[in-house]
Structures are given as structure tokens and as C-alpha cells.
Scaffold this active site. Structure first.
Site, PDB file in Angstrom:
ATOM      1  N   ASP A 100     160.275  73.436  25.920  1.00 48.16           N
ATOM      2  CA  ASP A 100     158.994  73.710  25.080  1.00 48.16           C
ATOM      3  C   ASP A 100     157.773  73.070  25.666  1.00 48.16           C
ATOM      4  O   ASP A 100     156.568  73.378  25.433  1.00 48.16           O
ATOM      5  CB  ASP A 100     159.201  73.462  23.756  1.00 48.16           C
ATOM      6  CG  ASP A 100     158.878  71.744  23.169  1.00 48.16           C
ATOM      7  OD1 ASP A 100     159.361  71.078  24.277  1.00 48.16           O
ATOM      8  OD2 ASP A 100     159.095  71.674  22.053  1.00 48.16           O
ATOM      9  N   ASP A 125     160.992  69.463  29.950  1.00 51.39           N
ATOM     10  CA  ASP A 125     161.845  68.534  29.054  1.00 51.39           C
ATOM     11  C   ASP A 125     163.032  69.140  28.602  1.00 51.39           C
ATOM     12  O   ASP A 125     163.386  70.320  28.995  1.00 51.39           O
ATOM     13  CB  ASP A 125     160.882  68.232  27.950  1.00 51.39           C
ATOM     14  CG  ASP A 125     160.574  68.984  26.788  1.00 51.39           C
ATOM     15  OD1 ASP A 125     160.879  70.451  27.306  1.00 51.39           O
ATOM     16  OD2 ASP A 125     160.476  68.831  25.680  1.00 51.39           O
ATOM     17  N   SER A 148     164.219  67.347  22.335  1.00 52.62           N
ATOM     18  CA  SER A 148     163.474  67.355  23.387  1.00 52.62           C
ATOM     19  C   SER A 148     163.382  66.531  24.407  1.00 52.62           C
ATOM     20  O   SER A 148     164.580  66.618  25.273  1.00 52.62           O
ATOM     21  CB  SER A 148     162.015  67.336  22.254  1.00 52.62           C
ATOM     22  OG  SER A 148     160.959  67.696  23.250  1.00 52.62           O
ATOM     23  N   ASP A 163     164.404  70.476  25.928  1.00 51.63           N
ATOM     24  CA  ASP A 163     164.509  72.122  25.223  1.00 51.63           C
ATOM     25  C   ASP A 163     163.395  72.860  25.932  1.00 51.63           C
ATOM     26  O   ASP A 163     163.205  74.190  25.421  1.00 51.63           O
ATOM     27  CB  ASP A 163     164.161  71.705  23.781  1.00 51.63           C
ATOM     28  CG  ASP A 163     162.937  71.149  23.482  1.00 51.63           C
ATOM     29  OD1 ASP A 163     162.127  70.612  24.334  1.00 51.63           O
ATOM     30  OD2 ASP A 163     162.396  71.467  22.196  1.00 51.63           O
TER      31      ASP A 163
END
Length: 485
Positions: free
Chosen positions: A278, A274, A133, A276
Site C-alpha cells: 500500500d 512494503d 504492512s 502489503d
């Protein structure tokens, strides 16, 4: 015949030695005594706990548990971010899963919500995302999704961990099948079509100038393409996949470069993802940060006005700003707080029937469209709100609410035992009580352990900035004195 892989002696194999697992010889590091699965899967520094042998064994035991506990006979979908260690972990996970007899679909580079969406809509057995993340490049993580696209249940996680620790038994029949790997990067286009279909058909970003900070991460292919397809003029920062630089002084946790680019290009708004993708943080044309609280308020207000927000309910976390909560209550809405972590937000949404929830950090879940936090979708929906309103994002934010001063400080704590039992520190508990009494109903104190990093997070919020600053410094001092020494 039954075989047990166990670290407990009596002729059984030990994690410190070479281990024979379905024809594969591996060497596992010592496993920590603390639980392996945190609030967002298994996370740590690549090369320490997260090695290829560990990921191979994790894949094998995850495959065995998922086969025995889930009804679906479909594939396991694996996606990854751009970290240098992601290829290694994804390949090792795939090897372990195929050694358990399962089919694996490798997506390659993609956002975490892409894995969640495809898992939910392709009859897959489960999904796996290789990412840490917003963490720095040297970290990585392995996150599991149930067949419905939600985070892996704690029951299944605990059983997988029992396998890793050598406490599960397998019959020879369970070792007799071999799976296969299919490379399916084209499926990311299916996710992009879903994003497009979730938007109003009338939406156009013609005339909008939008800056995107892609954090050298998983959004580099998806986010620019989506905004350009809507007609926006797009300026990209950190726009290639770079495992050495993912999240480094950029992305949703470092907004200064995005703010500077918006000013330089006189852009209408900007979005920072960020690693990833999400989560997302927005910045308006004045440089003001539009965090998850503002996004929940604006998106929630739009849904409320259209009658699409049951019970006028939003789900937030203990980090949600008091200014946001009181403004939302002023609209006739209610806010239910959970512990920090999208897992807890999601659980509360299912329990209450809420359609919108999220975190101040920009992790937003809307059940009208899916079951996973999605930074790209949230950015697109916010752009749609601006288009429908006929005014700028800056004007929407200005007319919403004023936040209370909220100061968050992190204290790094490498001692896992102290981190795990931090609540048993009597001096710290006394200090927290003292701060709460000192502020009364004009502020809040929140001290917690991070679920993803070895940190104690200290947050103080108050109507008075000086009070917030005083009490956060005091509490950080207590943590440093009694927990880091």
C-alpha cells in the site's frame, strides 16, 4: 432468549477459560487493557494476541456487528500478505465470519489496495486484509475496510471490541445461520485491470529499465506483470512470496539494495514496496531516494497544471518536509498537515475535497482513482509522469526542491502504559520546548508514539544539519532516561 459472553462473572463465561461460541470451543488469551484497534487495525506479534482463537472470535463479533450496522448484505472479502501466520489468521477469521452467517470471499495473496478496491466495487459488506504492512515477519495484523473501501470507522471498531470483551448481547436468532467460503483469487485480475485503466492510454514504458523491490511480499505477482505489460525491462529483487523474509532488510524501509541494483543495471528508476504494497518509495537513476514528499510534489504539480487539483491543495502529515512545503507554496499551492497515518490523511481529504494526499513514507492516496493508498498504482503513475515529461525521473526531482535535513530516531518502549501516556512525562515535554525554542523558525520537532509498533518516534528537522543532529540526540536521551528505565 438472550445470551451474553462476558468476562465479568455472574455465571457468564470468562476469557481465561474455554468459551463456547456458536458451536466452537476456543481459548482466548487475556486481552490488554489498552484499545485493541490502532490507527491501522489490530497489530502485534503472531502467537501472542494474534492467535487462531482470537481471530475466530474477532471474525464472529465483526460479523455480528457488521450485519447489524451496515446496509449491504454482500460478502466479506479477505486478502493476505505472505507472512507464515497469514494463512492461520485468514482461515480463523473466515471461520468466525461464517459462524456469524456471512459469506466470505478468500482472495489469497494480494496487495492491501486490491482488497479495498474490490470491496468498494463488488457490493461487499466489508473487506479484511491480513498483514502487518512494513513490520517484520513475526508480526501480523488484521485491517478492516468499510463497504466503500475506506478504513473501518472507529464506531464500528469500538463495537466489535465490545463483543470481544464480552459486553454485547445476542439473541438465539442471531446464532442460527451458517455462512460459506468461496475462493476467488481470480478477482485480483479485476484489480489489475483497474490499474491498467487508470493509466493514460498512450503510456508506454518501452526503453525504460526499471528495478522493483517486492520485499518478498504481496506485490510479487501484480507489480512485475503490470510494468512488463507496459513494455518495460523489469529487474526484480526479492521476487517470491516468502513469509520468513518479508520486509527483512528490503522493501520500502530498506533501500540500499535497490540503489545498488539501479547502479549495477544502469536502470532509469526503481520502486520498493512494503509487505502489503500500500506504499512505495522510488529511487532515481542517480540513487537519490524519491519519497512521498517528492511524489506528492511531482504528481500534484502535474494535476495542478491540468486543472485537476481543487484549490491547489495537497494533504500531508506532520512528517512532511519543510523544503517540500515551501516549494509547493512557491507554485501557488497549499499544504494541510494531519497526524501521521493514512486514516487521518483520508479524513482530511474527504473534509476538504482534496484529490491528492499522502505520507512521506510513500503512502499516497489519489481520489481521482480510488480511496486507498496504493503503492503499485503510485509507481505506475510516477512512470507515466516520466514518460509524459520526456525527461528522466532524476531531472524531474532535481528541478523540484531541496529537503531540509530531517533526522528520525525510534526508541522501543515495551511498557504499554508508559507508551500510552508518554505525553504526561514532564521532563520530555520540557525537553521538547527547549529544542523548539533553540531552533526557532528554522526547524521543527515532532515526538509521537507509533500507531503500529511499540515505539516512540523522535523527529527533528532544521535548516542546519548540526542543529538537527544535536537536538535529536538530546531528545532521544531524555526518552531513554525517563520512559525506558
Amino acid at each position: 432468549m438472550v445470551i451474553s459472553l462476558s468476562p465479568n462473572g455472574n455465571g457468564r463465561l470468562n476469557h481465561q477459560t474455554a468459551k463456547l461460541s456458536h458451536g466452537l470451543v476456543t481459548t482466548l488469551p487475556s486481552l490488554p487493557n489498552s484499545p485493541l484497534f490502532g490507527t491501522d487495525g489490530i497489530r502485534g506479534k503472531a502467537g501472542e494476541l494474534l492467535t487462531a482463537p482470537f481471530a475466530l472470535q474477532l471474525g464472529f463479533w465483526a460479523g455480528q456487528v457488521l450485519k447489524s450496522k451496515t446496509a449491504s448484505g454482500g460478502p466479506i472479502i479477505i486478502g493476505q500478505d505472505s507472512r507464515n501466520s497469514s494463512d492461520m489468521l485468514a482461515m480463523a477469521m473466515a471461520a468466525g465470519l461464517t459462524s456469524a452467517g456471512l459469506e466470505v470471499w478468500q482472495l489469497g495473496l494480494c496487495p492491501t489496495p486490491c482488497v479495498a478496491y474490490l470491496t468498494r466495487h463488488s457490493e461487499a459488506m466489508a473487506g479484511i486484509m491480513i498483514s502487518a504492512s512494513h513490520n517484520p515477519p513475526e508480526d501480523n495484523g488484521i485491517k478492516f475496510f468499510n463497504a466503500d473501501g475506506t478504513k473501518l470507522s472507529s464506531t464500528l471498531a469500538e463495537e466489535i471490541e465490545e463483543g470481544l470483551r464480552g459486553n454485547l448481547l445476542l439473541s438465539m436468532e442471531e446464532w442460527s445461520a451458517w455462512g460459506k467460503i468461496l475462493y476467488q483469487p481470480n478477482l485480483v485480475n479485476t484489480y489489475c485491470q483497474f490499474l491498467q485503466d487508470s493509466l493514460p492510454s498512450s503510456l508506454s514504458c518501452q526503453g525504460m529499465k526499471i528495478v522493483l523491490d517486492l520485499a518478498w511480499g504481496a506485490s510479487v505477482n501484480v507489480a512485475p506483470a503490470m510494468f512488463k505489460a507496459l513494455g518495460a525491462e523489469v529487474i526484480c529483487l526479492h521476487e517470491t512470496a516468502n513469509g520468513d523474509r518479508i520486509n527483512v532488510n528490503c522493501g520500502s524501509t530498506h533501500l540500499k539494495l535497490l540503489q545498488a541494483a539501479i547502479a549495477e543495471h544502469q536502470a532509469d528508476m526503481g520502486f520498493a514496496f512494503d509487505g502489503d504494497a500500500d506504499r512505495v518509495m522510488a529511487v532515481d537513476s542517480t540513487g537519490k531516494v524519491v519519497d512521498g514528499d517528492y511524489i506528492l510534489y511531482l504528481w500534484g504539480k502535474s494535476l495542478l497544471e491540468r486543472g485537476n487539483l481543487p484549490d491547489n491543495l495537497l494533504i500531508g502529515t506532520v512528517m512532511a518536509n519543510l523544503g517540500f512545503e515551501r516549494a509547493w507554496q512557491g507554485l501557488g499551492g497549499q499544504l494541510v498537515r494531519t497526524s501521521v497515518g493514512d486514516r487521518y490523511v483520508q479524513a482530511q481529504m474527504w473534509e476538504t475535497g482534496a484529490m491528492l494526499g499522502g505520507e512521506q513514507s510513500g503512502h499516497i492516496i489519489c481520489h481521482h482513482y480510488g480511496v486507498s493508498g496504493d503503492g503499485v498504482q503510485t509507481a505506475l503513475q510516477l512512470a507515466a509522469l516520466v514518460h509524459e515529461s520526456g525527461v528522466s525521473l532524476a531531472e524531474l526531482v532535481k528541478d523540484s526542491f531541496d529537503t531540509y535535513p530531517q533526522i528520525l530516531r525510534n526508541v522501543r518502549l515495551e511498557d504499554r502504559e508508559k507508551l500510552r501516556y508518554w505525553q504526561e512525562s514532564e521532563p520530555l515535554q520540557q525537553a521538547i520546548a527547549q529544542a523548539e525554542a533553540g531552533m526557532g523558525n528554522t526547524g521543527r520537532v515532532l515526538v509521537r508514539a507509533s500507531g503500529t509498533e511499540p515505539l516512540i518516534r523522535v523527529m527533528v528537522e532544521s535548516e542546519c544539519p548540526d542543529a538537527a543532529n544535536h537536538w535529536v540526540n538530546y531528545l532521544v536521551g531524555v526518552v531513554e532516561t525517563h520512559l525506558t528505565a
